[in-house]
Design a protein around this motif. Structure first.
Motif, PDB file in Angstrom:
ATOM      1  N   ASP A 140       0.819  -1.214   0.000  1.00  0.00           N
ATOM      2  CA  ASP A 140       0.000   0.000   0.000  1.00  0.00           C
ATOM      3  C   ASP A 140       0.851   1.262   0.000  1.00  0.00           C
ATOM      4  OD1 ASP A 140      -2.407   1.398  -0.018  1.00  0.00           O
ATOM      5  OD2 ASP A 140      -2.492   1.504   2.169  1.00  0.00           O
ATOM      6  N   SER A 142       3.878   3.750  -1.396  1.00  0.00           N
ATOM      7  CA  SER A 142       4.494   4.031  -2.691  1.00  0.00           C
ATOM      8  C   SER A 142       5.887   3.411  -2.741  1.00  0.00           C
ATOM      9  CB  SER A 142       4.590   5.535  -2.927  1.00  0.00           C
ATOM     10  OG  SER A 142       5.620   6.104  -2.124  1.00  0.00           O
ATOM     11  N   ASP A 365      -1.131   4.617  -0.781  1.00  0.00           N
ATOM     12  CA  ASP A 365      -1.974   4.811  -1.959  1.00  0.00           C
ATOM     13  C   ASP A 365      -3.451   4.692  -1.625  1.00  0.00           C
ATOM     14  OD1 ASP A 365       0.237   5.181  -3.585  1.00  0.00           O
ATOM     15  OD2 ASP A 365       0.392   3.057  -4.116  1.00  0.00           O
ATOM     16  N   SER A 366      -3.806   3.811  -0.689  1.00  0.00           N
ATOM     17  CA  SER A 366      -5.220   3.604  -0.360  1.00  0.00           C
ATOM     18  C   SER A 366      -5.845   4.860   0.229  1.00  0.00           C
ATOM     19  CB  SER A 366      -5.374   2.438   0.624  1.00  0.00           C
ATOM     20  OG  SER A 366      -4.746   2.740   1.864  1.00  0.00           O
ATOM     21  N   LEU A 368      -4.717   8.073  -0.508  1.00  0.00           N
ATOM     22  CA  LEU A 368      -4.768   9.036  -1.608  1.00  0.00           C
ATOM     23  C   LEU A 368      -5.955   8.778  -2.528  1.00  0.00           C
ATOM     24  CD1 LEU A 368      -1.076   9.488  -2.857  1.00  0.00           C
ATOM     25  CD2 LEU A 368      -2.556  11.210  -1.844  1.00  0.00           C
ATOM     26  N   ASN A 369      -6.264   7.515  -2.743  1.00  0.00           N
ATOM     27  CA  ASN A 369      -7.298   7.144  -3.706  1.00  0.00           C
ATOM     28  C   ASN A 369      -8.655   6.883  -3.064  1.00  0.00           C
ATOM     29  OD1 ASN A 369      -5.805   6.880  -6.401  1.00  0.00           O
ATOM     30  ND2 ASN A 369      -4.497   5.689  -5.030  1.00  0.00           N
ATOM     31  N   ASP A 370      -8.796   7.127  -1.784  1.00  0.00           N
ATOM     32  CA  ASP A 370     -10.050   6.853  -1.085  1.00  0.00           C
ATOM     33  C   ASP A 370     -11.068   7.966  -1.352  1.00  0.00           C
ATOM     34  OD1 ASP A 370     -11.904   7.059   1.405  1.00  0.00           O
ATOM     35  OD2 ASP A 370     -11.028   5.045   1.515  1.00  0.00           O
ATOM     36  N   GLN A 374     -11.154  11.922  -0.156  1.00  0.00           N
ATOM     37  CA  GLN A 374     -11.072  12.956  -1.191  1.00  0.00           C
ATOM     38  C   GLN A 374     -12.180  13.990  -1.079  1.00  0.00           C
ATOM     39  OE1 GLN A 374     -10.914  10.967  -4.978  1.00  0.00           O
ATOM     40  NE2 GLN A 374      -8.865  10.121  -4.644  1.00  0.00           N
ATOM     41  N   GLY A 385      -4.647  15.350  -7.736  1.00  0.00           N
ATOM     42  CA  GLY A 385      -4.258  14.553  -8.892  1.00  0.00           C
ATOM     43  C   GLY A 385      -2.752  14.526  -9.093  1.00  0.00           C
ATOM     44  N   ILE A 388      -1.334  12.035  -6.560  1.00  0.00           N
ATOM     45  CA  ILE A 388      -1.597  10.653  -6.952  1.00  0.00           C
ATOM     46  C   ILE A 388      -0.708  10.248  -8.122  1.00  0.00           C
ATOM     47  CG2 ILE A 388      -3.339   9.110  -7.924  1.00  0.00           C
ATOM     48  CD1 ILE A 388      -5.442  10.726  -6.349  1.00  0.00           C
ATOM     49  N   SER A 391       2.934   9.727  -7.066  1.00  0.00           N
ATOM     50  CA  SER A 391       3.198   8.510  -6.290  1.00  0.00           C
ATOM     51  C   SER A 391       3.574   7.345  -7.202  1.00  0.00           C
ATOM     52  CB  SER A 391       1.966   8.138  -5.447  1.00  0.00           C
ATOM     53  OG  SER A 391       0.916   7.634  -6.251  1.00  0.00           O
ATOM     54  N   LYS A 392       3.104   7.374  -8.438  1.00  0.00           N
ATOM     55  CA  LYS A 392       3.364   6.280  -9.376  1.00  0.00           C
ATOM     56  C   LYS A 392       4.749   6.378 -10.023  1.00  0.00           C
ATOM     57  CE  LYS A 392      -1.577   6.070 -10.386  1.00  0.00           C
ATOM     58  NZ  LYS A 392      -2.640   6.299 -11.394  1.00  0.00           N
TER      59      LYS A 392
END
Length: 445
Positions: A140, A142, A365-366, A368-370, A374, A385, A388, A391-392
């Motif tokens: 989870d 990065s 990540d969980s 950031l993408n929740d 948000q 954005g 997120i 992080s990739k």
């Protein structure tokens, strides 16, 4: 520099903005339920050493929530960053630290802490369902967060807490006036910066850190984009190779041709002042500067700023990454209780709080993408954005070595010298030759 900073946000205002926002409602965040034996160490008191700033302040402010969840009392100390780092080293070296939990700056202390074995291995705790919620998994975090937290042997000696991705801030109004598109590559960025530079109007295409030492954070973004690696497989420093030279040429060109006068003395504060006054069209720096940019009391560009992942480089697309973590002192006699605190510190509840006020970005990540988290983020959607997306493509922005300060001083001085016309290849070779024995001695120690 006085003219640049007049009317811009003060250091106190910038640091206070995240703390002041902590009183805001936190939409959509609810404590998770699990089989974790949270009350196992009720009645214990933990000593926690924190860095003064939005991250540490949020943890201290909400410590009563942790106590309500676990029955564990928390006595925490907030110390300014430089003094806190010194205190950690002195006490951990003594073998008798006054704290059970340590808040550390990865980009400065990672290698030093790993070599010394000052923090406990949390790997076993992470695998114990009675101690760890199912959502807390290594995957989870990065890639950069895991690289920071784990030792070369694969031990997890801290939990990644808050990350500082370098992103591109851009002034939409200035771009629109000149009919310039958001750059997708570094070549696009250079051309855009030149087009957007208008000294007669007092506006410039780019601003960034030119000050020795501080400039290494920005330079690292360029170095990574050119495919640079700080160290080879044997630990040798690689800051005089072709990737470093090309990165420095871009840095030199941007800051001498398209940046405000006096940029050689700019740290983040001066760069922010120029940007928030509308005097610069682009700025690459840490993701955490959105709150003062969007604060009408500190900024003249509220509502005009876009947030984006840094453009692609010639050989790589990377976001230079820095951050901090939280771990358990190896000398602590309360390791399980201390681990529960660390787990709470990086939980959805606390990471969501931090993200929603713009005080920091969680490594997880969980979070950031929740969608629930948000909904309560106070910063523009583009800002979220950019975090997120970064992080990739996160990659460490400084070498993982003990003498980090010396690296930033020596190589930073070489890069700064190029802003006065010095040759990048010559300066980098001198700096690397000077730094190499310092690094070798540190590894032998």
């Amino acid at each position: 520099m006085g003219e640049i900073t007049r009317g811009g946000p003060s250091r106190r205002h910038v640091l206070a903005s995240g703390a002041a926002a902590a009183g805001l409602g936190l939409a959509g965040i609810r404590p998770a339920l699990s089989a974790v034996e949270w009350k196992k160490h009720a009645g214990t008191t933990l000593e926690v050493n924190l860095i003064k700033g939005p991250r540490g302040e949020v943890l201290q402010r909400h410590a009563q929530d942790f106590t309500a969840l676990t029955g564990i009392k928390v006595s925490s100390e907030l110390i300014p960053e430089q003094q806190q780092r010194q205190k950690l080293v002195i006490e951990l070296t003594s073998g008798r630290p006054s704290f059970d939990v340590a808040h550390l700056s990865y980009h400065v202390q990672k290698r030093q802490f790993d070599k010394a074995g000052w923090l406990a291995d949390l790997s076993g705790f992470l695998k114990d369902p009675n101690l760890t919620e199912p959502s807390l998994r290594e995957a989870d975090f990065s890639p950069a967060g895991l690289q920071y937290a784990k030792t070369p042997n694969g031990e997890m000696r801290s939990l990644p807490l808050s990350v500082d991705y370098f992103i591109l801030y851009w002034n939409k109004e200035l771009f629109q006036k000149k009919g310039v598109a958001l750059p997708e590559t570094f070549d696009d960025m250079m051309r855009a910066a030149e087009t957007l530079t208008d000294p007669k109007a007092g506006t410039y295409g780019f601003v960034g850190r030119g000050l020795r030492n501080a400039n290494m954070a920005l330079w690292g973004s360029f170095f990574l984009a050119y495919g640079g690696e700080f160290l080879d497989a044997k630990g040798n420093i690689l800051t005089d190779g072709p990737e470093a030279v090309e990165a420095t040429k871009l840095y030199q060109r941007l800051l001498t041709k398209t940046a405000p006068p006096g940029v050689v003395g700019f740290n983040w504060m001066e760069s922010m002042a120029a940007f928030t006054q509308g005097r610069a069209a682009m700025w690459i720096d840490g993701v955490g500067w959105a709150p003062p940019i969007e604060d009408p009391n500190a900024s003249r560009v509220v509502g005009k700023i876009g947030y984006a992942v840094v453009p692609k480089g010639p050989r790589a697309h990377a976001s230079a990454t820095y951050g901090d973590g939280i771990g358990v002192a190896q000398a602590s006699t309360k390791k399980e209780a201390a681990y529960l605190y660390c787990q709470w510190a990086v939980s959805k509840l606390m990471g969501g709080r931090l993200l929603q006020i713009g005080g920091g970005v969680p490594f997880r990540d969980s979070i950031l993408n929740d969608a629930e988290v948000q909904t309560g983020v106070k910063m523009p959607g583009e800002w979220l954005g950019s975090a997120i997306g970064s992080s990739k493509i996160s990659k460490l922005g400084l070498p993982v070595v003990v003498p980090v300060a010396e690296f930033r001083d020596i190589v930073g001085a070489a890069v700064t010298a190029t802003l006065s016309g010095a040759d990048p290849a010559t300066e980098l070779k001198k700096a690397t030759d000077q730094y190499r024995p310092i690094l070798e001695r540190s590894e032998k120690a």
